[in-house]
Structures are given as C-alpha cells and as structure tokens.
Scaffold this motif. Structure first.
Motif, PDB file in Angstrom:
ATOM      1  N   LYS A  72       0.827  -1.205   0.000  1.00  0.00           N
ATOM      2  CA  LYS A  72       0.000   0.000   0.000  1.00  0.00           C
ATOM      3  C   LYS A  72       0.864   1.260   0.000  1.00  0.00           C
ATOM      4  CE  LYS A  72      -4.131  -1.926   2.252  1.00  0.00           C
ATOM      5  NZ  LYS A  72      -4.979  -1.902   3.476  1.00  0.00           N
TER       6      LYS A  72
ATOM      7  N   ASN B  82      -4.793  -2.607  -3.293  1.00  0.00           N
ATOM      8  CA  ASN B  82      -5.839  -2.907  -2.314  1.00  0.00           C
ATOM      9  C   ASN B  82      -6.132  -4.397  -2.325  1.00  0.00           C
ATOM     10  OD1 ASN B  82      -8.553  -3.539  -3.890  1.00  0.00           O
ATOM     11  ND2 ASN B  82      -7.529  -1.869  -4.987  1.00  0.00           N
TER      12      ASN B  82
ATOM     13  N   GLU C 131      -9.364  -5.469  -1.728  1.00  0.00           N
ATOM     14  CA  GLU C 131     -10.835  -5.556  -1.796  1.00  0.00           C
ATOM     15  C   GLU C 131     -11.311  -6.443  -2.926  1.00  0.00           C
ATOM     16  OE1 GLU C 131     -13.430  -2.303  -1.574  1.00  0.00           O
ATOM     17  OE2 GLU C 131     -12.354  -1.280   0.020  1.00  0.00           O
TER      18      GLU C 131
ATOM     19  N   SER D 292     -17.471   0.022  -3.668  1.00  0.00           N
ATOM     20  CA  SER D 292     -16.896  -0.867  -2.661  1.00  0.00           C
ATOM     21  C   SER D 292     -18.033  -1.523  -1.895  1.00  0.00           C
ATOM     22  CB  SER D 292     -16.009  -0.077  -1.692  1.00  0.00           C
ATOM     23  OG  SER D 292     -15.643  -0.885  -0.583  1.00  0.00           O
TER      24      SER D 292
END
Length: 480
Positions: free
Chosen positions: A387, A394, A396, A405
């Motif tokens: 990061k 990410n 995610e 998201s």
C-alpha cells in the motif's frame, strides 16, 4: 413437478440432500458436445451472452421493520407501483420468463440460439413465494426438454447474491451449495448435472491470497469447470500485466499465504457492464470482426462473452427481444455462431487443447504482493508495504466496476453479518441440515450477505441488511 417444489415447510429447499447433490455435481461430461452441431474446426469465432437476474429478499412485508415479513423486492415493487420506477415490476416479471418463450420460438423457425442464465437463489425463492410459478414453469421447459437443452445453459451462482471478497469463506461455500441444491430441487438433479459454469455476483473476484484460494477451491470442489471473470480483475501470472489474449480460455490460479495453489478455467468477460452490450448483441458483432487465434501452436476460434442484467434498463426491457431474435437468426449457420460457455470449452477440449495450454492468470495485485511476501512471512506487513509502495494497491478484490466498494462505509452491516456468521458456525456444528432450525438459520444467514444491502450507500437497504442480520443473530441465539 408440483408447485411445492423448491420448498420445505415454507423455507427454501436448499439443504438436506447433500449426497444427491454431490453425485449430480461431480458427474463427468461432456454434456453438450454431442448435440452442439457446430463444426468447430471451420468457424472463425464464437460468442455468447449471459443474463443475470436478481431481486433481493427484504423485510418489507409490513409497515414495521422489526416484524415485517421477508418478501421479494419484486413483490414490494408490485404492491407500490406509484413509487419511483416500481411501475416496471410487471415488465420485470415478463423478463424473467421470456427466454423460455424466445428460445422455442427461434428453434421452431429452424434457428440455433444460445443463451446462458444466472438467477440468484433469492429470485428462485421469491418468485414462487409471490405466486409467479409461471416463470419457473416456463423456464423448466427450456431446461429439461431435449429439444432446447443445448440452447440454454444455466450458470451457478451464490444463493443470496453474496460477493466473494467480503463474504466469510465458509459461508461462501454454503452460498454456492445452497444454490446448487435449490436449483436441483426446482429443475431436477439431471439438469443440475449440466451446470458447470459459475457466474459470481457483481463479477467479484477476491484478491486477498487466502480468500482467493478458498474461493477457487470452493468452485472446484463444488464441481464447476469454469468461472466467468471480469478482464480487469486479473493479471498474467508470469509478469503481472494485463491479458494478451482475452478471447481465449485462461487458467485462473490462486495461491494462498502457505503457498498452496487452486485453479479453475476462466472465461473472460471483456469491456464494461452496460446492459446495452447484451441487449444489442454486441458480442455477435464483435465476434464477426475477429479471426482465429493461435494458442499453444494450434488454431482456436476466439470467444467473445458478455453478461448483463436481464431485466434492468429500458434497452434490456424493450430492445432485447428483437435484437436477440435478429442476432440469433443471423448467427445460425454462420462463421461466428453463438455458443454457450461449457459447449465452447468442450469443443476446445475435443480439438486437442489441454488445460495446460491456456494462459495462466491470477487476481490483480497478486504479483506485487508476492514480490514482497514469501510463505511464512507476515502477510499483513507485506500488504501494508504494498500500500505504501503504490496507492492503488488494495485487497478488496475486483468486480464489474472499480467505483463501488462492498466494504467501505458499511461497518453497520458487516459487523452484524460477521457476528451472525460466527454464531452459525458455532451453533449449528452438531445440528443436522435436515433440522428445520438449521434451514431457518441458514436462510437468514444467506440473506444477510446479499450485496444489495451494500450497494447504494446508507439508507433503506442498509436498514434491511441490519434487520436481517438481527433476525439471524436472534434465531441462532435463542432457537439453538
């Protein structure tokens, strides 16, 4: 089948026959090759479309959120047509069954249509619950009748439209198996045998190594041959770059933090998710502009594939039937025929290709992470280092869009959802899945993980999500 098919004591018939489920999902194919009727060696390209159908289950069957019955959102739309776009509800009803009418019409005219269908378990439960058995009955015709079986391929999905990156891994497996079980109960176990492709909700692919590994392993363990993948959610394993040949099959590999690998075949969905791409049959017209490619030293026809909502949007509601008829008529007997995913892969295998011939891809950011991490290292530390090195990094996961998201800003839903998950694992450990308490708890658990509760930001739908989580927690706390 009787109209009670798909229900047990009013709850979904989505657990309780695990041995039968395992047998049906692990039969060996091929399933479509013999009846395909396409001369694979002579065509220049192929293409396919998939229609995604989903309506969440919401606690809106009454004025008090705490006591309202859980109903299909389509039922809520039907009963409140004066609000917003709810007047579209009767059109949605027609959209859900029209493939069962369009395919026999075209076959009767001597055409050779193809379409893949992805219906959530929420929808399978909600439609007959509100009395719309005509949808199920119409779809049964093109699912079971041997005249149409090659024309319509069902894709597996999660029962509660759960997104993989933010669903507890043990629950994701429950979601997948519940959908398979429910589909078999509604359409027959022989029909389930032919469900070999998987369509992930929101096209979501986890990229956390441990979650991605469990995701791919779940699909493989549940008998799926391939998964539909959004192009920008993967990278080439060899260098972390984008795909060079997005129109040929790939092998999706996920490596966990222990260094273990799981893999499955991926069919790549290119471009965006605008329903116009499907409604106006863009894959057909793109496929006509493409020629055969070279893969592992052999010639292969590329496969152009798109998926879109089957009911949302004016283009899909109004223009799709006419364009479907036109494109399928033009494609029949052409050098760019329509093919369904499993049919295409079976033709590829019959042409002499092995899985090892396919390019290897992995979830995005995997190469960067493993450049900073080796099995046995501190994974969280490596993630933080990545990061800092690249602000775009990410964990995610990827989906059909980079703009939404399913975690950020939804702590009020995710916290209770995770609590319900932990309670379910604890309280049902020694409870048979034929127990009605298990079925009731599973229903609320799977519903609580529906992505629709984490799509539009805070408001009515997050309230729905919190309420279903509350009910799941109460059931698991007091009924067991």
């Amino acid at each position: 089948m009787a109209d009670s098919a798909g229900f047990v004591d009013g709850w979904p018939d989505f657990c309780g026959q695990e041995a039968r489920l395992d047998e049906a999902t692990h039969r060996s194919g091929p399933f479509y090759l013999q009846e395909s009727g396409i001369d694979f060696a002579s065509i220049q390209s192929a293409w396919g479309i998939a229609l995604h159908m989903q309506q969440p289950l919401v606690p809106a069957g009454g004025d008090d959120l705490k006591t309202a019955g859980i109903i299909s959102y389509l039922q809520y739309m039907m009963e409140h047509q004066g609000i917003g776009d709810n007047h579209n509800a009767p059109v949605f009803h027609q959209c859900y069954k029209r493939i069962g009418e369009l395919v026999p019409e075209l076959v009767g005219q001597g055409k050779d249509p193809r379409v893949m269908l992805d219906y959530s378990g929420c929808l399978f439960y909600g439609l007959p619950k509100m009395g719309l058995w005509d949808v199920i009955d119409t779809l049964r015709g093109v699912t079971s009748d041997t005249r149409y079986r090659k024309n319509v391929e069902w894709l597996g999905c999660t029962w509660g439209h759960a997104v993989a990156p933010s669903t507890p891994t043990q629950d994701y497996r429950l979601q997948v198996k519940a959908w398979q079980h429910h589909f078999g109960a509604l359409f027959g176990w022989d029909a389930l045998e032919r469900v070999r492709g998987f369509s992930p909700a929101e096209m979501a692919l986890p990229n956390h190594p441990d979650v991605a590994y469990e995701y791919v392993k779940t699909l493989s363990d549940c008998g799926f041959r391939w998964v539909l993948i959004q192009e920008h959610s993967v990278e080439l394993k060899e260098n972390g770059h984008g795909l060079n040949q997005p129109y040929v099959p790939h092998r999706l590999v996920a490596t966990n933090s222990k260094g273990e690998e799981a893999s499955i075949i991926a069919i790549i969905k290119t471009q965006g998710s605008d329903t116009k791409l499907v409604a106006q049959m863009q894959p057909f017209y793109e496929a006509r502009s493409k020629g055969r490619e070279t893969l592992a030293g052999k010639s292969i026809p590329p496969y152009v594939c798109q998926i879109g909502d089957g009911e949302n949007g004016g283009v899909m509601m109004n223009e799709f039937p006419g364009m479907f008829r036109q494109a399928m008529s033009e494609a029949t007997g052409s050098n760019s025929p329509a093919m369904n995913g499993t049919e295409y892969l079976e033709q590829v295998a019959n042409a002499g290709f092995q899985d090892s011939d396919f390019p290897v891809c992995q979830p995005v950011w995997t190469k960067m992470l493993f450049d900073h991490f080796k099995p046995g290292d501190d994974l969280d530390k490596a993630i933080e280092e990545c990061k800092k090195a690249d602000g775009r990094f990410n964990m995610e996961g990827g989906s059909w869009t980079n703009n939404i998201s399913w975690t950020q800003g939804y702590e009020n839903v995710l916290g209770p959802m995770e609590k319900a998950s932990a309670l379910f694992a604890e309280k049902t450990k020694n409870v048979p899945c034929t127990d009605i308490r298990y079925r009731k708890a599973l229903f609320h658990l799977l519903c609580s993980q529906t992505s629709c509760y984490r799509y539009w930001g805070q408001g009515t739908f997050t309230d729905y999500g919190e309420e279903i989580c509350r009910r799941a927690i109460d059931i698991l706390t007091y009924d067991f």
